[in-house]
Design a protein around this motif. Structure first.
Motif, PDB file in Angstrom:
ATOM      1  N   TYR A   1      -0.910 -15.346   1.504  1.00 22.82           N
ATOM      2  CA  TYR A   1      -0.105 -14.817   0.406  1.00 22.82           C
ATOM      3  C   TYR A   1       1.317 -15.358   0.406  1.00 22.82           C
ATOM      4  CZ  TYR A   1      -3.292 -11.834  -2.119  1.00 22.82           C
ATOM      5  OH  TYR A   1      -4.309 -11.398  -2.933  1.00 22.82           O
ATOM      6  N   ASP A   2       1.919 -15.549   1.577  1.00 27.06           N
ATOM      7  CA  ASP A   2       3.280 -16.089   1.578  1.00 27.06           C
ATOM      8  C   ASP A   2       3.305 -17.495   0.980  1.00 27.06           C
ATOM      9  OD1 ASP A   2       4.845 -13.920   2.604  1.00 27.06           O
ATOM     10  OD2 ASP A   2       3.907 -14.270   4.548  1.00 27.06           O
ATOM     11  N   ARG A   3       2.280 -18.297   1.259  1.00 30.72           N
ATOM     12  CA  ARG A   3       2.211 -19.635   0.649  1.00 30.72           C
ATOM     13  C   ARG A   3       2.078 -19.526  -0.867  1.00 30.72           C
ATOM     14  NH1 ARG A   3      -0.757 -20.136   5.262  1.00 30.72           N
ATOM     15  NH2 ARG A   3       0.000 -21.655   6.769  1.00 30.72           N
ATOM     16  N   PHE A   4       1.243 -18.606  -1.321  1.00 26.73           N
ATOM     17  CA  PHE A   4       1.040 -18.431  -2.761  1.00 26.73           C
ATOM     18  C   PHE A   4       2.292 -17.860  -3.438  1.00 26.73           C
ATOM     19  CE2 PHE A   4      -0.029 -15.307  -6.059  1.00 26.73           C
ATOM     20  CZ  PHE A   4      -0.410 -16.184  -7.064  1.00 26.73           C
ATOM     21  N   LEU A   5       2.884 -16.825  -2.835  1.00 26.24           N
ATOM     22  CA  LEU A   5       4.002 -16.135  -3.479  1.00 26.24           C
ATOM     23  C   LEU A   5       5.256 -16.993  -3.564  1.00 26.24           C
ATOM     24  CD1 LEU A   5       3.569 -12.587  -1.888  1.00 26.24           C
ATOM     25  CD2 LEU A   5       2.981 -13.293  -4.226  1.00 26.24           C
ATOM     26  N   ALA A   6       5.347 -18.009  -2.732  1.00 24.86           N
ATOM     27  CA  ALA A   6       6.516 -18.898  -2.774  1.00 24.86           C
ATOM     28  C   ALA A   6       6.653 -19.559  -4.146  1.00 24.86           C
ATOM     29  CB  ALA A   6       6.404 -19.961  -1.678  1.00 24.86           C
ATOM     30  N   PHE A   7       5.552 -19.710  -4.871  1.00 21.25           N
ATOM     31  CA  PHE A   7       5.574 -20.370  -6.175  1.00 21.25           C
ATOM     32  C   PHE A   7       5.141 -19.445  -7.317  1.00 21.25           C
ATOM     33  CE2 PHE A   7       4.821 -23.564  -2.921  1.00 21.25           C
ATOM     34  CZ  PHE A   7       5.861 -24.441  -3.183  1.00 21.25           C
ATOM     35  N   TYR A   8       4.873 -18.182  -6.999  1.00 22.12           N
ATOM     36  CA  TYR A   8       4.352 -17.261  -8.014  1.00 22.12           C
ATOM     37  C   TYR A   8       5.470 -16.796  -8.953  1.00 22.12           C
ATOM     38  CZ  TYR A   8       2.547 -13.009 -10.111  1.00 22.12           C
ATOM     39  OH  TYR A   8       2.187 -12.051 -11.012  1.00 22.12           O
ATOM     40  N   PRO A   9       5.273 -16.891 -10.287  1.00 24.95           N
ATOM     41  CA  PRO A   9       6.362 -16.618 -11.232  1.00 24.95           C
ATOM     42  C   PRO A   9       6.451 -15.178 -11.745  1.00 24.95           C
ATOM     43  CG  PRO A   9       4.530 -17.594 -12.415  1.00 24.95           C
ATOM     44  CD  PRO A   9       4.104 -17.513 -10.956  1.00 24.95           C
ATOM     45  N   GLY A  10       5.518 -14.290 -11.345  1.00 23.21           N
ATOM     46  CA  GLY A  10       5.519 -12.929 -11.879  1.00 23.21           C
ATOM     47  C   GLY A  10       6.075 -11.910 -10.895  1.00 23.21           C
ATOM     48  N   GLU A  11       5.910 -10.625 -11.237  1.00 28.52           N
ATOM     49  CA  GLU A  11       6.403  -9.567 -10.358  1.00 28.52           C
ATOM     50  C   GLU A  11       5.338  -9.194  -9.328  1.00 28.52           C
ATOM     51  OE1 GLU A  11       8.599  -6.315 -12.137  1.00 28.52           O
ATOM     52  OE2 GLU A  11       9.217  -7.609 -13.800  1.00 28.52           O
ATOM     53  N   LYS A  12       5.815  -8.883  -8.118  1.00 28.09           N
ATOM     54  CA  LYS A  12       4.947  -8.654  -6.969  1.00 28.09           C
ATOM     55  C   LYS A  12       4.983  -7.173  -6.606  1.00 28.09           C
ATOM     56  CE  LYS A  12       7.683 -11.644  -4.979  1.00 28.09           C
ATOM     57  NZ  LYS A  12       8.397 -12.164  -6.178  1.00 28.09           N
ATOM     58  N   VAL A  13       3.801  -6.570  -6.504  1.00 24.06           N
ATOM     59  CA  VAL A  13       3.696  -5.128  -6.309  1.00 24.06           C
ATOM     60  C   VAL A  13       2.796  -4.831  -5.108  1.00 24.06           C
ATOM     61  CG1 VAL A  13       2.912  -2.962  -7.365  1.00 24.06           C
ATOM     62  CG2 VAL A  13       3.943  -4.749  -8.793  1.00 24.06           C
ATOM     63  N   ALA A  14       3.228  -3.882  -4.271  1.00 17.71           N
ATOM     64  CA  ALA A  14       2.397  -3.422  -3.159  1.00 17.71           C
ATOM     65  C   ALA A  14       1.979  -1.984  -3.413  1.00 17.71           C
ATOM     66  CB  ALA A  14       3.165  -3.512  -1.849  1.00 17.71           C
ATOM     67  N   LEU A  15       0.716  -1.681  -3.155  1.00 21.30           N
ATOM     68  CA  LEU A  15       0.197  -0.313  -3.234  1.00 21.30           C
ATOM     69  C   LEU A  15       0.167   0.233  -1.812  1.00 21.30           C
ATOM     70  CD1 LEU A  15      -2.865  -1.020  -5.574  1.00 21.30           C
ATOM     71  CD2 LEU A  15      -0.473  -0.593  -6.218  1.00 21.30           C
ATOM     72  N   VAL A  16       0.928   1.302  -1.561  1.00 28.72           N
ATOM     73  CA  VAL A  16       1.089   1.740  -0.171  1.00 28.72           C
ATOM     74  C   VAL A  16       0.883   3.246  -0.004  1.00 28.72           C
ATOM     75  CG1 VAL A  16       2.564  -0.145   0.608  1.00 28.72           C
ATOM     76  CG2 VAL A  16       3.600   1.803  -0.511  1.00 28.72           C
ATOM     77  N   ARG A  17       0.204   3.587   1.068  1.00 27.09           N
ATOM     78  CA  ARG A  17       0.106   4.974   1.491  1.00 27.09           C
ATOM     79  C   ARG A  17       1.316   5.285   2.387  1.00 27.09           C
ATOM     80  NH1 ARG A  17      -5.199   3.075   2.992  1.00 27.09           N
ATOM     81  NH2 ARG A  17      -6.683   3.448   1.316  1.00 27.09           N
ATOM     82  N   PRO A  18       1.635   6.589   2.565  1.00 27.02           N
ATOM     83  CA  PRO A  18       2.817   6.925   3.376  1.00 27.02           C
ATOM     84  C   PRO A  18       2.816   6.268   4.755  1.00 27.02           C
ATOM     85  CG  PRO A  18       2.016   8.871   2.232  1.00 27.02           C
ATOM     86  CD  PRO A  18       1.017   7.783   1.955  1.00 27.02           C
ATOM     87  N   ARG A  19       1.648   6.182   5.388  1.00 24.32           N
ATOM     88  CA  ARG A  19       1.593   5.599   6.742  1.00 24.32           C
ATOM     89  C   ARG A  19       1.894   4.105   6.763  1.00 24.32           C
ATOM     90  NH1 ARG A  19      -3.387   8.224  10.058  1.00 24.32           N
ATOM     91  NH2 ARG A  19      -3.129  10.382   9.409  1.00 24.32           N
ATOM     92  N   GLN A  20       1.869   3.480   5.577  1.00 25.76           N
ATOM     93  CA  GLN A  20       2.129   2.040   5.515  1.00 25.76           C
ATOM     94  C   GLN A  20       3.593   1.728   5.235  1.00 25.76           C
ATOM     95  OE1 GLN A  20      -1.346   1.589   2.614  1.00 25.76           O
ATOM     96  NE2 GLN A  20      -1.206  -0.447   3.513  1.00 25.76           N
ATOM     97  N   LEU A  21       4.436   2.748   5.205  1.00 26.17           N
ATOM     98  CA  LEU A  21       5.868   2.536   4.976  1.00 26.17           C
ATOM     99  C   LEU A  21       6.598   2.574   6.304  1.00 26.17           C
ATOM    100  CD1 LEU A  21       6.337   4.798   1.837  1.00 26.17           C
ATOM    101  CD2 LEU A  21       6.540   2.312   1.901  1.00 26.17           C
ATOM    102  N   SER A  22       7.318   1.519   6.593  1.00 28.75           N
ATOM    103  CA  SER A  22       8.086   1.454   7.833  1.00 28.75           C
ATOM    104  C   SER A  22       9.514   1.913   7.564  1.00 28.75           C
ATOM    105  CB  SER A  22       8.104   0.019   8.373  1.00 28.75           C
ATOM    106  OG  SER A  22       9.020  -0.082   9.445  1.00 28.75           O
ATOM    107  N   GLY A  23      10.007   2.846   8.363  1.00 30.27           N
ATOM    108  CA  GLY A  23      11.386   3.290   8.222  1.00 30.27           C
ATOM    109  C   GLY A  23      12.388   2.269   8.734  1.00 30.27           C
ATOM    110  N   ASN A  24      11.898   1.322   9.518  1.00 31.05           N
ATOM    111  CA  ASN A  24      12.768   0.281  10.079  1.00 31.05           C
ATOM    112  C   ASN A  24      12.441  -1.063   9.449  1.00 31.05           C
ATOM    113  OD1 ASN A  24      13.926   2.060  12.070  1.00 31.05           O
ATOM    114  ND2 ASN A  24      11.960   1.935  13.137  1.00 31.05           N
ATOM    115  N   PRO A  25      13.432  -1.977   9.363  1.00 30.66           N
ATOM    116  CA  PRO A  25      13.136  -3.328   8.860  1.00 30.66           C
ATOM    117  C   PRO A  25      12.081  -4.007   9.735  1.00 30.66           C
ATOM    118  CG  PRO A  25      15.509  -2.963   9.000  1.00 30.66           C
ATOM    119  CD  PRO A  25      14.849  -1.810   9.695  1.00 30.66           C
ATOM    120  N   LEU A  26      11.143  -4.676   9.091  1.00 28.66           N
ATOM    121  CA  LEU A  26      10.092  -5.378   9.827  1.00 28.66           C
ATOM    122  C   LEU A  26      10.578  -6.754  10.260  1.00 28.66           C
ATOM    123  CD1 LEU A  26       7.123  -4.475   7.470  1.00 28.66           C
ATOM    124  CD2 LEU A  26       7.515  -3.577   9.773  1.00 28.66           C
ATOM    125  N   PRO A  27      10.007  -7.299  11.334  1.00 24.18           N
ATOM    126  CA  PRO A  27      10.359  -8.675  11.704  1.00 24.18           C
ATOM    127  C   PRO A  27       9.981  -9.621  10.576  1.00 24.18           C
ATOM    128  CG  PRO A  27       8.489  -7.863  13.018  1.00 24.18           C
ATOM    129  CD  PRO A  27       9.009  -6.706  12.235  1.00 24.18           C
TER     130      PRO A  27
END
Length: 202
Positions: free
Chosen positions: A151-177
């Motif tokens: 996905y990072d290779r694809f999104l580098a050139f993707y021209p639209g808006e990018k959306v993630a569908l997330v459950r509460p457990r998938q949200l990190s309170g800290n910045p990710l590496p």
């Protein structure tokens, strides 16, 4: 530098293992009840409403269910495209008109059948929205994915808006590496609302 990127990779590997473990242990009824409100929230998002084309992964195992999302998009007159993984660790998105157009592909994931025609070009994706998979996301839209870098290779050139569908457990309170190749999403969509990670798209 090299040391910091190695540190990010090591951190990502540990986090990836932890979040795979957490998600695998979620009960399926709990997943189903949290996924329906996520789709309702998504349908209220301007980027979704305005998009005539939706790019989405085909959910697998315990991922947020995108089969209902595809059916909703078709019902609303949108076109739907799903990815095919290439051996070069890149993605080609093909338009599918129903779930009958899907068949098992690389790594056992459901992919567009060979009958689905040519992959979309970047120009054909203008004005679309892309549903981006991930194990965990932070408030700036960075994610821990599955480690293939597709996905990072694809999104580098993707021209639209990018959306993630997330459950509460998938949200990190800290910045990710993260490293310089990581592309953040613009929106996090949860059962309780949306979070804009990119002020330029508001």
């Amino acid at each position: 530098g090299v040391a910091s990127s190695q540190g990010a990779d090591a951190g990502k590997t540990a986090l990836r293992e932890e979040y795979v473990r957490i998600r695998t242990h979620m009960e399926s009824p709990a997943r189903a009840t949290s996924d329906a409100p996520i789709l309702m929230t998504l349908e209220g998002l301007r980027a979704w409403k305005e998009a005539s084309l939706v790019l989405t992964y085909v959910s697998f195992g315990s991922e947020v269910d995108t089969h209902a999302l595809m059916r909703a998009a078709w019902a609303q007159g949108k076109r739907v495209a799903v990815p095919r993984c290439r051996p070069s660790h890149t993605l080609d998105f093909h338009v599918v008109s129903s779930e009958d157009d899907l068949e098992p592909g690389l790594r056992g994931l459901m992919e567009p059948s060979p009958d689905c025609g040519r992959p979309l070009t970047t120009a054909q994706m203008v004005g679309s929205v892309c549903i981006v998979p991930g194990l965990v996301f932070d408030s700036e839209g960075y994610r821990i994915g599955y480690g293939g870098g597709y996905y990072d290779r694809f999104l580098a050139f993707y021209p639209g808006e990018k959306v993630a569908l997330v459950r509460p457990r998938q949200l990190s309170g800290n910045p990710l590496p993260r490293d310089e190749h990581d592309i953040p999403v613009d929106w996090l969509v949860t059962e309780s609302g949306t979070w804009c990670c990119n002020p330029l798209v508001r």
